[in-house]
Design an enzyme around this catalytic site. Structure first.
Site, PDB file in Angstrom:
ATOM      1  N   LEU A 224       0.842  -1.203   0.000  1.00 48.16           N
ATOM      2  CA  LEU A 224       0.000   0.000   0.000  1.00 48.16           C
ATOM      3  C   LEU A 224       0.873   1.249   0.000  1.00 48.16           C
ATOM      4  O   LEU A 224       0.594   2.238  -0.690  1.00 48.16           O
ATOM      5  CB  LEU A 224      -0.916   0.017   1.236  1.00 48.16           C
ATOM      6  CG  LEU A 224      -1.981  -1.080   1.325  1.00 48.16           C
ATOM      7  CD1 LEU A 224      -2.792  -0.932   2.607  1.00 48.16           C
ATOM      8  CD2 LEU A 224      -2.915  -1.035   0.122  1.00 48.16           C
ATOM      9  N   CYS A 279      -5.362   0.617  -9.330  1.00 45.15           N
ATOM     10  CA  CYS A 279      -4.860   0.454  -7.956  1.00 45.15           C
ATOM     11  C   CYS A 279      -4.499   1.719  -7.186  1.00 45.15           C
ATOM     12  O   CYS A 279      -4.703   1.749  -5.972  1.00 45.15           O
ATOM     13  CB  CYS A 279      -3.679  -0.494  -7.964  1.00 45.15           C
ATOM     14  SG  CYS A 279      -4.183  -2.151  -8.460  1.00 45.15           S
ATOM     15  N   LYS A 282      -7.535   3.249  -5.334  1.00 44.94           N
ATOM     16  CA  LYS A 282      -8.125   2.282  -4.384  1.00 44.94           C
ATOM     17  C   LYS A 282      -7.172   2.002  -3.223  1.00 44.94           C
ATOM     18  O   LYS A 282      -7.590   1.916  -2.074  1.00 44.94           O
ATOM     19  CB  LYS A 282      -8.511   1.007  -5.147  1.00 44.94           C
ATOM     20  CG  LYS A 282      -7.849  -0.274  -4.733  1.00 44.94           C
ATOM     21  CD  LYS A 282      -8.344  -1.449  -5.499  1.00 44.94           C
ATOM     22  CE  LYS A 282      -7.239  -2.397  -5.946  1.00 44.94           C
ATOM     23  NZ  LYS A 282      -6.397  -2.975  -4.921  1.00 44.94           N
TER      24      LYS A 282
HETATM   25  P1  NAD Z   1      -8.556  -8.643 -12.125  1.00 44.93           P
HETATM   26  O1  NAD Z   1      -9.913  -8.173 -11.826  1.00 44.93           O
HETATM   27  O2  NAD Z   1      -7.959  -8.441 -13.484  1.00 44.93           O
HETATM   28  O3  NAD Z   1      -8.478 -10.238 -11.853  1.00 44.93           O
HETATM   29  C1  NAD Z   1      -9.034 -10.860 -10.747  1.00 44.93           C
HETATM   30  C2  NAD Z   1      -9.650 -12.183 -11.198  1.00 44.93           C
HETATM   31  O4  NAD Z   1     -10.074 -12.916 -10.041  1.00 44.93           O
HETATM   32  C3  NAD Z   1     -10.891 -12.023 -12.081  1.00 44.93           C
HETATM   33  O5  NAD Z   1     -10.671 -12.644 -13.343  1.00 44.93           O
HETATM   34  C4  NAD Z   1     -12.010 -12.729 -11.276  1.00 44.93           C
HETATM   35  O6  NAD Z   1     -12.935 -13.435 -12.100  1.00 44.93           O
HETATM   36  C5  NAD Z   1     -11.203 -13.693 -10.416  1.00 44.93           C
HETATM   37  N1  NAD Z   1     -11.939 -14.155  -9.239  1.00 44.93           N
HETATM   38  C6  NAD Z   1     -12.634 -13.403  -8.338  1.00 44.93           C
HETATM   39  N2  NAD Z   1     -13.166 -14.215  -7.385  1.00 44.93           N
HETATM   40  C7  NAD Z   1     -12.796 -15.487  -7.687  1.00 44.93           C
HETATM   41  C8  NAD Z   1     -13.024 -16.764  -7.085  1.00 44.93           C
HETATM   42  N3  NAD Z   1     -13.741 -16.874  -5.949  1.00 44.93           N
HETATM   43  N4  NAD Z   1     -12.490 -17.858  -7.686  1.00 44.93           N
HETATM   44  C9  NAD Z   1     -11.761 -17.760  -8.816  1.00 44.93           C
HETATM   45  N5  NAD Z   1     -11.518 -16.576  -9.433  1.00 44.93           N
HETATM   46  C10 NAD Z   1     -12.014 -15.453  -8.874  1.00 44.93           C
HETATM   47  O7  NAD Z   1      -7.599  -8.027 -11.018  1.00 44.93           O
HETATM   48  P2  NAD Z   1      -6.029  -7.735 -11.114  1.00 44.93           P
HETATM   49  O8  NAD Z   1      -5.795  -6.439 -11.788  1.00 44.93           O
HETATM   50  O9  NAD Z   1      -5.327  -8.952 -11.596  1.00 44.93           O
HETATM   51  O10 NAD Z   1      -5.693  -7.499  -9.566  1.00 44.93           O
HETATM   52  C11 NAD Z   1      -5.713  -8.570  -8.653  1.00 44.93           C
HETATM   53  C12 NAD Z   1      -5.089  -8.098  -7.357  1.00 44.93           C
HETATM   54  O11 NAD Z   1      -3.724  -7.713  -7.596  1.00 44.93           O
HETATM   55  C13 NAD Z   1      -5.762  -6.868  -6.745  1.00 44.93           C
HETATM   56  O12 NAD Z   1      -5.722  -6.995  -5.346  1.00 44.93           O
HETATM   57  C14 NAD Z   1      -4.873  -5.725  -7.175  1.00 44.93           C
HETATM   58  O13 NAD Z   1      -4.898  -4.672  -6.250  1.00 44.93           O
HETATM   59  C15 NAD Z   1      -3.504  -6.361  -7.185  1.00 44.93           C
HETATM   60  N6  NAD Z   1      -2.526  -5.763  -8.106  1.00 44.93           N
HETATM   61  C16 NAD Z   1      -2.892  -5.395  -9.364  1.00 44.93           C
HETATM   62  C17 NAD Z   1      -1.934  -4.889 -10.251  1.00 44.93           C
HETATM   63  C18 NAD Z   1      -2.291  -4.491 -11.668  1.00 44.93           C
HETATM   64  O14 NAD Z   1      -1.424  -3.970 -12.359  1.00 44.93           O
HETATM   65  N7  NAD Z   1      -3.500  -4.690 -12.135  1.00 44.93           N
HETATM   66  C19 NAD Z   1      -0.595  -4.793  -9.845  1.00 44.93           C
HETATM   67  C20 NAD Z   1      -0.260  -5.184  -8.548  1.00 44.93           C
HETATM   68  C21 NAD Z   1      -1.236  -5.683  -7.688  1.00 44.93           C
HETATM   69  C1  UGA Z   2       1.196   0.887 -10.514  1.00 43.25           C
HETATM   70  C2  UGA Z   2       2.589   0.733  -9.889  1.00 43.25           C
HETATM   71  O1  UGA Z   2       3.549   1.400 -10.716  1.00 43.25           O
HETATM   72  C3  UGA Z   2       2.965  -0.730  -9.743  1.00 43.25           C
HETATM   73  O2  UGA Z   2       4.212  -0.850  -9.072  1.00 43.25           O
HETATM   74  C4  UGA Z   2       1.868  -1.453  -8.940  1.00 43.25           C
HETATM   75  O3  UGA Z   2       2.164  -2.831  -8.861  1.00 43.25           O
HETATM   76  C5  UGA Z   2       0.530  -1.254  -9.624  1.00 43.25           C
HETATM   77  O4  UGA Z   2       0.250   0.168  -9.742  1.00 43.25           O
HETATM   78  C6  UGA Z   2      -0.627  -1.835  -8.860  1.00 43.25           C
HETATM   79  O5  UGA Z   2      -0.532  -2.070  -7.668  1.00 43.25           O
HETATM   80  O6  UGA Z   2      -1.640  -1.994  -9.533  1.00 43.25           O
HETATM   81  P1  UGA Z   2       0.208   0.787 -12.981  1.00 43.25           P
HETATM   82  O7  UGA Z   2      -0.987   1.406 -12.341  1.00 43.25           O
HETATM   83  O8  UGA Z   2       0.031  -0.408 -13.830  1.00 43.25           O
HETATM   84  O9  UGA Z   2       1.270   0.371 -11.834  1.00 43.25           O
HETATM   85  O10 UGA Z   2       0.977   1.870 -13.867  1.00 43.25           O
HETATM   86  P2  UGA Z   2       1.911   3.129 -13.535  1.00 43.25           P
HETATM   87  O11 UGA Z   2       3.007   3.139 -14.512  1.00 43.25           O
HETATM   88  O12 UGA Z   2       2.280   3.188 -12.115  1.00 43.25           O
HETATM   89  O13 UGA Z   2       0.960   4.351 -13.883  1.00 43.25           O
HETATM   90  C7  UGA Z   2      -0.151   4.696 -13.079  1.00 43.25           C
HETATM   91  C8  UGA Z   2      -0.769   5.998 -13.562  1.00 43.25           C
HETATM   92  O14 UGA Z   2       0.102   7.088 -13.275  1.00 43.25           O
HETATM   93  C9  UGA Z   2      -1.004   6.035 -15.076  1.00 43.25           C
HETATM   94  O15 UGA Z   2      -2.231   6.691 -15.335  1.00 43.25           O
HETATM   95  C10 UGA Z   2       0.159   6.849 -15.591  1.00 43.25           C
HETATM   96  O16 UGA Z   2      -0.113   7.490 -16.806  1.00 43.25           O
HETATM   97  C11 UGA Z   2       0.314   7.857 -14.460  1.00 43.25           C
HETATM   98  N1  UGA Z   2       1.669   8.464 -14.390  1.00 43.25           N
HETATM   99  C12 UGA Z   2       2.756   7.678 -14.176  1.00 43.25           C
HETATM  100  C13 UGA Z   2       1.792   9.835 -14.520  1.00 43.25           C
HETATM  101  O17 UGA Z   2       0.812  10.559 -14.706  1.00 43.25           O
HETATM  102  N2  UGA Z   2       3.054  10.397 -14.441  1.00 43.25           N
HETATM  103  C14 UGA Z   2       4.169   9.636 -14.232  1.00 43.25           C
HETATM  104  O18 UGA Z   2       5.275  10.211 -14.161  1.00 43.25           O
HETATM  105  C15 UGA Z   2       4.010   8.250 -14.100  1.00 43.25           C
END
Ligand code: NAD
Ligand code: UGA
Length: 462
Positions: A224, A279, A282
C-alpha cells in the site's frame, strides 16, 4: 514432491487477471520443473488464456505464455480439483474499493478474497501454503489464518504475503527483472519454512539480494505504501504544473532539474491529466481508511490529499479547455486521442479519460474517442452516455471536423501522426490540449494549431 510426480511442485493461482495471468506465466516459463495452474470463475477469460488472443494486452506476454502453456502452465475453470492438488496457492483475486455499507468508498472489499479462502478450506484434503498476491489491508493475514485454520480436518494453512509490484504495459519486463520481490511471513518455525518455499520459487531467476523477507504485516503494508508514494509523486508534480502555467515556468524543466538530485531521482515525474489505473486510488483510499480506523486522522488526511489533487487535475484540464475555447464547448466536436490509463495497455480502469469524457459530455460537447487497444473497454466505461460519444479506431477519422484534440494517453503512435493533414481537416481555430506533453508543441503551432500543454506556456495565435 507434488502429487503429480513429473513435477517438483504443484502451484496454483486463483484469479487469472492482470496479475495472476502474467505472474504465473513468468513462474512457469522460468521454472519448467513446477506445474503451474491458473484458475478463474470467469469462463471466457480462461478460454482466452488458452488461445493466442489473451484476455489482456501486454507487450511480450504471448511469447512467455507460449513458452510454457501445455508444458507446465495450465489455465482452467476447475477450481475445486486444482485446489485439492496444489501445495502452494497464490490468491490473486480482485480487491476493489467497497461500494456499500461500512467503509463504502474507501475500505477494500474483501468478499472475493474471503470467498476464495472458504473454497480452499472446503475442498482441501492436505496442508497448504496460501500466498496473498492480491493487495490487501495490513493485518488481513490474521483474519485469513483464522478462517482457514478453523477447520476440523486437521489441515494446517500457512499464510504468506507476496505482494506484486508489476506495472501494466511493462509487466513482462517487471516480472523477469524485478527491482525486488517481497515475501512476508509469520516469524514462527512454520512461517519461516513457508517463506523459504516461496523464496526458492523466485530464486530460480531473481538474484537473492533482491528477494526481501519481512514479517507478514510489513509486507502487506509495504504494498500500500509503495503505491501511495508513487501516486504522491504524480500528485506533487501535477500540483506544480498548475503553478507553472501561471508563472511561465516549464514543468518538464522543473522535473528535470529536481530529478537530477539523486535523493529525488528522475522517474515518475511526468505531469499528466492525473493518474489512473485500477490500484493507485483504491490503495490510497484503503490506506486512508486503515489510518482512520486506528484513529490516525492527520495521517489519513495527508494521504487523502494525494487523491484530491488528482481529482483537481482532471477538473482543471477540462476547465482549461472550456475557458480557452471561448467559454463554451456545447456542440463542438472534441477528439480524445487515447483512452487507456497509460500507454501499452488496453486497461481503462480509473482512466482519467473516463472523467474527462463525462465532464465534456456534461458540457454538451460531441466527443470522439480513438485508442489503439482500449475502445472495447471504453464502450463499457461509458455505457451511460453512449448517445453523446463516438468511437473511431483511426485517429485521422476522429480528428476530422473536430474543433479540438486532447491527448489522453501517451501512445507512441500519436507523436508521429501527420498533423498538417489533421489540421487541414479540422474546424478553425483548431486546438490541441496535450494532457501528456508528448507532442512537439512549437511545430504544431507553426502548422496553425493553438497548443495548450500541461504545466508549460501555451502556443497561441491570438
Ligand atoms: P482482475 O480483476 O484483473 O483479476 C481478478 C480475477 O479474479 C478475475 O478474473 C475474477 O474473475 C477472479 N476471481 C474473483 N473471485 C474469484 C473466485 N472466488 N475464484 C476464482 N476466481 C475469482 O484483477 P487484477 O488487476 O489482476 O488485480 C488482482 C489483485 O492484484 C488486486 O488486489 C490488485 O490490487 C492487485 N494488483 C494489481 C496490479 C495491476 O497492475 N492490475 C498490480 C499489482 C497488484
Ligand atoms: C502501478 C505501480 O507502478 C505498480 O508498481 C503497482 O504494482 C501497480 O500500480 C498496482 O498495484 O496496480 P500501474 O498502475 O500499472 O502500476 O501503472 P503506472 O506506470 O504506475 O501508472 C499509473 C498511472 O500514473 C497512469 O495513469 C500513468 O499514466 C500515471 N503516471 C505515471 C503519470 O501521470 N506520471 C508519471 O510520471 C508516471
Amino acid at each position: 514432491m507434488s502429487s503429480d510426480s513429473k513435477f517438483a511442485r504443484n502451484i496454483l493461482c486463483i484469479g487469472a487477471g492482470y496479475v495472476g495471468g502474467p505472474t504465473m506465466a513468468a513462474i512457469a516459463a522460468k521454472c519448467p520443473q513446477y506445474k503451474v495452474t491458473v484458475v478463474d470463475i470467469n469462463e471466457s477469460r480462461i478460454a482466452a488464456w488458452n488461445t493466442d488472443h489473451l484476455p489482456i494486452y501486454e507487450p511480450g506476454l504471448l511469447d512467455v505464455v507460449k513458452q510454457a502453456r501445455g508444458r507446465n502452465l495450465f489455465f482452467s475453470t476447475d477450481v475445486e480439483n486444482a485446489i485439492k492438488e496444489a501445495e502452494i496457492i497464490f490468491v490473486s483475486v480482485n480487491t476493489p474499493t467497497k461500494d456499500f455499507g461500512a467503509g463504502a468508498g474507501k475500505a477494500a472489499d474483501l468478499q472475493y478474497w474471503e470467498k476464495t479462502a472458504r473454497d480452499i478450506v472446503r475442498v482441501s484434503t492436505s496442508d497448504k501454503i496460501i500466498v496473498e498476491k492480491s493487495t490487501l489491508p495490513v493485518r488481513t493475514a490474521k483474519a485469513m489464518e483464522r478462517i482457514l485454520n478453523a477447520n476440523d480436518k486437521g489441515i494446517h494453512f500457512e499464510v504468506v504475503s507476496n505482494p506484486e509490484f508489476l506495472a501494466e504495459g511493462t509487466a513482462v519486463a517487471d516480472l523477469m527483472n524485478p527491482d525486488r520481490v517481497l515475501i512476508g511471513s509469520q516469524l514462527t518455525e512454520a512461517g519461516l519454512k513457508a517463506c523459504d518455499v516461496i523464496v526458492e520459487i523466485y530464486a530460480n531467476w531473481v538474484p537473492r539480494d533482491r528477494i526481501l523477507t519481512t514479517n507478514v504485516w510489513s509486507a502487506e503494508l509495504s504494498k500500500l505504501v509503495a503505491n501511495a508514494f508513487l501516486a504522491q509523486r504524480i500528485s506533487s508534480i501535477n500540483s506544480i504544473s498548475a503553478l507553472c502555467e501561471r508563472t511561465e515556468a516549464n514543468v518538464s524543466e522543473v522535473a528535470r532539474a529536481i530529478g537530477k538530485d539523486s535523493r529525488i531521482g528522475p522517474r515518475f515525474l511526468n505531469a499528466s491529466i492525473g493518474f489512473g489505473g485500477s490500484c493507485f486510488k483504491k490503495d490510497i483510499l484503503n490506506l486512508v481508511y486503515i489510518c482512520e480506523s486506528y484513529g490516525l486522522h492527520e495521517v489519513a488526511r495527508y494521504w487523502e490529499s494525494v487523491v484530491q489533487m488528482n481529482e483537481y487535475q482532471k477538473r482543471r484540464f477540462v476547465q482549461t479547455m472550456i475557458r480557452v475555447m471561448f467559454n463554451t464547448i456545447a456542440g463542438k466536436r472534441i477528439a480524445l486521442f487515447g483512452f487507456a490509463f497509460k500507454a501499452d495497455t488496453g486497461d481503462t480502469r480509473e482512466s482519467p479519460a473516463i472523467d474527462v469524457t463525462k465532464q465534456l459530455v456534461e458540457e454538451r460537447a460531441r466527443v470522439v474517442i480513438t485508442d489503439p487497444q482500449a475502445l472495447e473497454n471504453a464502450k463499457k466505461d461509458l455505457e451511460g452516455c453512449l448517445s453523446h460519444v463516438e468511437f473511431a479506431s483511426d485517429p485521422y477519422a476522429a480528428a476530422k471536423g473536430a474543433h479540438a484534440i486532447a491527448i489522453m494517453t501517451e501512445w507512441e503512435e500519436y507523436k508521429d501522426l501527420d498533423y498538417k493533414k489533421i489540421y487541414s481537416e479540422m474546424e478553425k481555430p483548431a486546438f490541441i490540449f496535450d494532457g501528456r506533453n508528448i507532442l512537439d508543441h512549437e511545430a504544431l503551432h507553426r502548422i496553425g494549431f493553438n497548443v495548450f500543454p500541461l504545466g508549460r506556456s501555451a502556443w497561441k495565435h491570438f
